[in-house]
Design an enzyme around this catalytic site. Sequence first.
Site, PDB file in Angstrom:
ATOM      1  N   CYS A  38      -9.944 -26.106  -6.559  1.00 39.01           N
ATOM      2  CA  CYS A  38     -11.107 -25.231  -6.316  1.00 39.01           C
ATOM      3  C   CYS A  38     -10.885 -24.251  -5.167  1.00 39.01           C
ATOM      4  CB  CYS A  38     -12.355 -26.063  -6.060  1.00 39.01           C
ATOM      5  SG  CYS A  38     -12.725 -27.197  -7.397  1.00 39.01           S
TER       6      CYS A  38
ATOM      7  N   ASN B 234     -19.722 -26.030 -11.695  1.00 38.42           N
ATOM      8  CA  ASN B 234     -18.547 -25.820 -10.853  1.00 38.42           C
ATOM      9  C   ASN B 234     -17.405 -25.291 -11.729  1.00 38.42           C
ATOM     10  OD1 ASN B 234     -16.230 -26.094  -9.313  1.00 38.42           O
ATOM     11  ND2 ASN B 234     -16.734 -28.131  -8.528  1.00 38.42           N
TER      12      ASN B 234
ATOM     13  N   HIS C 136     -17.901 -21.869  -2.371  1.00 36.40           N
ATOM     14  CA  HIS C 136     -17.529 -22.514  -3.634  1.00 36.40           C
ATOM     15  C   HIS C 136     -18.770 -23.173  -4.221  1.00 36.40           C
ATOM     16  CE1 HIS C 136     -15.667 -24.885  -6.636  1.00 36.40           C
ATOM     17  NE2 HIS C 136     -15.648 -26.016  -5.950  1.00 36.40           N
TER      18      HIS C 136
HETATM   19  O1  UT7 Z   1     -14.949 -28.781  -6.366  1.00 35.36           O
HETATM   20  C1  UT7 Z   1     -14.964 -30.081  -5.905  1.00 35.36           C
HETATM   21  C2  UT7 Z   1     -15.429 -30.958  -7.011  1.00 35.36           C
HETATM   22  N1  UT7 Z   1     -16.252 -32.061  -6.686  1.00 35.36           N
HETATM   23  C3  UT7 Z   1     -17.414 -32.058  -6.013  1.00 35.36           C
HETATM   24  O2  UT7 Z   1     -17.845 -31.122  -5.423  1.00 35.36           O
HETATM   25  C4  UT7 Z   1     -18.185 -33.340  -6.047  1.00 35.36           C
HETATM   26  C5  UT7 Z   1     -18.825 -33.722  -4.745  1.00 35.36           C
HETATM   27  N2  UT7 Z   1     -19.741 -34.835  -4.936  1.00 35.36           N
HETATM   28  C6  UT7 Z   1     -20.968 -34.653  -5.464  1.00 35.36           C
HETATM   29  O3  UT7 Z   1     -21.356 -33.549  -5.771  1.00 35.36           O
HETATM   30  C7  UT7 Z   1     -21.855 -35.881  -5.611  1.00 35.36           C
HETATM   31  O4  UT7 Z   1     -21.258 -36.975  -4.964  1.00 35.36           O
HETATM   32  C8  UT7 Z   1     -22.170 -36.233  -7.108  1.00 35.36           C
HETATM   33  C9  UT7 Z   1     -23.073 -35.172  -7.695  1.00 35.36           C
HETATM   34  C10 UT7 Z   1     -20.872 -36.332  -7.882  1.00 35.36           C
HETATM   35  C11 UT7 Z   1     -22.882 -37.582  -7.174  1.00 35.36           C
HETATM   36  O5  UT7 Z   1     -24.068 -37.534  -6.383  1.00 35.36           O
HETATM   37  P1  UT7 Z   1     -24.407 -38.727  -5.384  1.00 35.36           P
HETATM   38  O6  UT7 Z   1     -25.713 -38.419  -4.814  1.00 35.36           O
HETATM   39  O7  UT7 Z   1     -23.236 -38.881  -4.449  1.00 35.36           O
HETATM   40  O8  UT7 Z   1     -24.547 -39.926  -6.373  1.00 35.36           O
HETATM   41  P2  UT7 Z   1     -23.770 -41.319  -6.380  1.00 35.36           P
HETATM   42  O9  UT7 Z   1     -22.348 -41.111  -6.790  1.00 35.36           O
HETATM   43  O10 UT7 Z   1     -24.039 -42.024  -5.102  1.00 35.36           O
HETATM   44  O11 UT7 Z   1     -24.552 -42.063  -7.510  1.00 35.36           O
HETATM   45  C12 UT7 Z   1     -25.894 -42.428  -7.370  1.00 35.36           C
HETATM   46  C13 UT7 Z   1     -26.319 -43.116  -8.647  1.00 35.36           C
HETATM   47  C14 UT7 Z   1     -25.335 -44.181  -9.117  1.00 35.36           C
HETATM   48  O12 UT7 Z   1     -26.080 -45.213  -9.707  1.00 35.36           O
HETATM   49  P3  UT7 Z   1     -26.379 -46.559  -8.883  1.00 35.36           P
HETATM   50  O13 UT7 Z   1     -25.039 -47.116  -8.543  1.00 35.36           O
HETATM   51  O14 UT7 Z   1     -27.175 -46.141  -7.693  1.00 35.36           O
HETATM   52  O15 UT7 Z   1     -27.144 -47.372  -9.879  1.00 35.36           O
HETATM   53  C15 UT7 Z   1     -24.547 -43.476 -10.188  1.00 35.36           C
HETATM   54  O16 UT7 Z   1     -24.017 -44.358 -11.144  1.00 35.36           O
HETATM   55  O17 UT7 Z   1     -26.362 -42.139  -9.699  1.00 35.36           O
HETATM   56  C16 UT7 Z   1     -25.577 -42.582 -10.805  1.00 35.36           C
HETATM   57  N3  UT7 Z   1     -25.030 -41.431 -11.480  1.00 35.36           N
HETATM   58  C17 UT7 Z   1     -25.696 -40.773 -12.441  1.00 35.36           C
HETATM   59  N4  UT7 Z   1     -26.910 -40.968 -12.990  1.00 35.36           N
HETATM   60  C18 UT7 Z   1     -27.292 -40.103 -13.946  1.00 35.36           C
HETATM   61  C19 UT7 Z   1     -23.836 -40.822 -11.282  1.00 35.36           C
HETATM   62  N5  UT7 Z   1     -23.711 -39.773 -12.111  1.00 35.36           N
HETATM   63  C20 UT7 Z   1     -24.852 -39.722 -12.838  1.00 35.36           C
HETATM   64  C21 UT7 Z   1     -25.320 -38.867 -13.860  1.00 35.36           C
HETATM   65  N6  UT7 Z   1     -26.546 -39.101 -14.376  1.00 35.36           N
HETATM   66  N7  UT7 Z   1     -24.588 -37.821 -14.303  1.00 35.36           N
END
Ligand code: UT7
Length: 335
Positions: free
Chosen positions: A115, A285, A255
């Site tokens: 990215c 993204n 970004h």
């Molecule tokens: O260019 C670089 C590329 N990458 C990035 O920029 C990614 C950077 N990270 C992020 O943007 C965030 O960490 C995410 C959007 C990927 C995830 O958000 P988060 O607030 O960090 O969520 P999390 O990973 O802590 O997950 C929270 C909950 C989990 O469930 P439990 O364990 O609390 O029951 C996940 O399993 O949300 C769940 N979850 C989802 N639920 C519905 C994860 N993905 C999804 C989804 N839909 N797509």
Amino acid sequence: MKKIFVGISGIGSYLPEKILTNDELSKMVDTSNEWIVERTGIEQRRIAEESQATSDLAIEAGIRALENASVTPEEIDLIIVASSTPDYIFPSTACIVQHKINATKAAAFDMNVACSGFVYAMATGANFISSGVYKKVLVIGAEVFSRIMNWEDRNTCVLFGDGAGAVVLEECDQDFGILSYDLGSDGENGDVLIVPAGGSRTPASANTVNDKLHSVQMDGKAVFKFAVKTMGKSTIKALDKAGLKIEDLDFLVPHQANTRIIDSSMKKLNLSKEKVYTNLNKYGNTSSASVPIALDEAVKEGRIKKGDNIALVAFGAGLSWASIVMKWNRGDTNG
Ligand code: UT7
């Protein structure tokens, strides 16, 4: 020797027509429009046609940037394509672009810094001009991330989209154009965002396909923390090198990964929302294409005027980061 200042003389972008909405995604994996919007800000993303590869998107964006600069392909000295989803391992996507747009005298190569790739490529291209080697450089960020998604993994497949953006770099008036840049890497933590197979470490096999090792794997939380820590730091570093302070910054194009990342970073910088461009609600993204697409739209919307101090800042796999500070050198209504 007279210092050569390098600015953007043309800009363009291309997004495939097909839209994939959050509601459509929620029929494919266990997710919802509410979750995606609340946690990322993304409402929809674009998906390339089956017949389109990264070079096809790159060419559309590249031609638009050339037209915007009133530069013909034959005049281009160098083409750099930033991409993590090239058409092939080789030949480079840049060589495919060079041939198809008929850039007969251009050297061409790809850069893969995920990215951060476009900002790295722009800094690289600018150096070829400021050193007096080349006069006109076409820098493109292009991705078809939909081809390296695991469409069963809700942690990643809701985040990314396809697209391309491009700029033409040329000498500009004194004290305008690119003032400074800050490039960096943290390879120690590279495994938090990776496509594990398909390279020399783990070549393609029936097993790697079965295990879905050719698609993106990510520790989202680790990348989130890294991004928030890095975006502000790198912007300040680049501003510092340009002899500017955060108060001097008129506009920032970050970004486009997640609105929460952008908001947290900007809060740390104490930068008001009006000075920060976002369009990730429409495109998700698009990796190395996200900064040039956002810059193109900001310019076309008249958000940037001649003399503005602007910053481009990106982060991504590597891990890596990159910022450029420039004094906007164009004054016409198209940018
Ligand atoms: O260019 C670089 C590329 N990458 C990035 O920029 C990614 C950077 N990270 C992020 O943007 C965030 O960490 C995410 C959007 C990927 C995830 O958000 P988060 O607030 O960090 O969520 P999390 O990973 O802590 O997950 C929270 C909950 C989990 O469930 P439990 O364990 O609390 O029951 C996940 O399993 O949300 C769940 N979850 C989802 N639920 C519905 C994860 N993905 C999804 C989804 N839909 N797509």
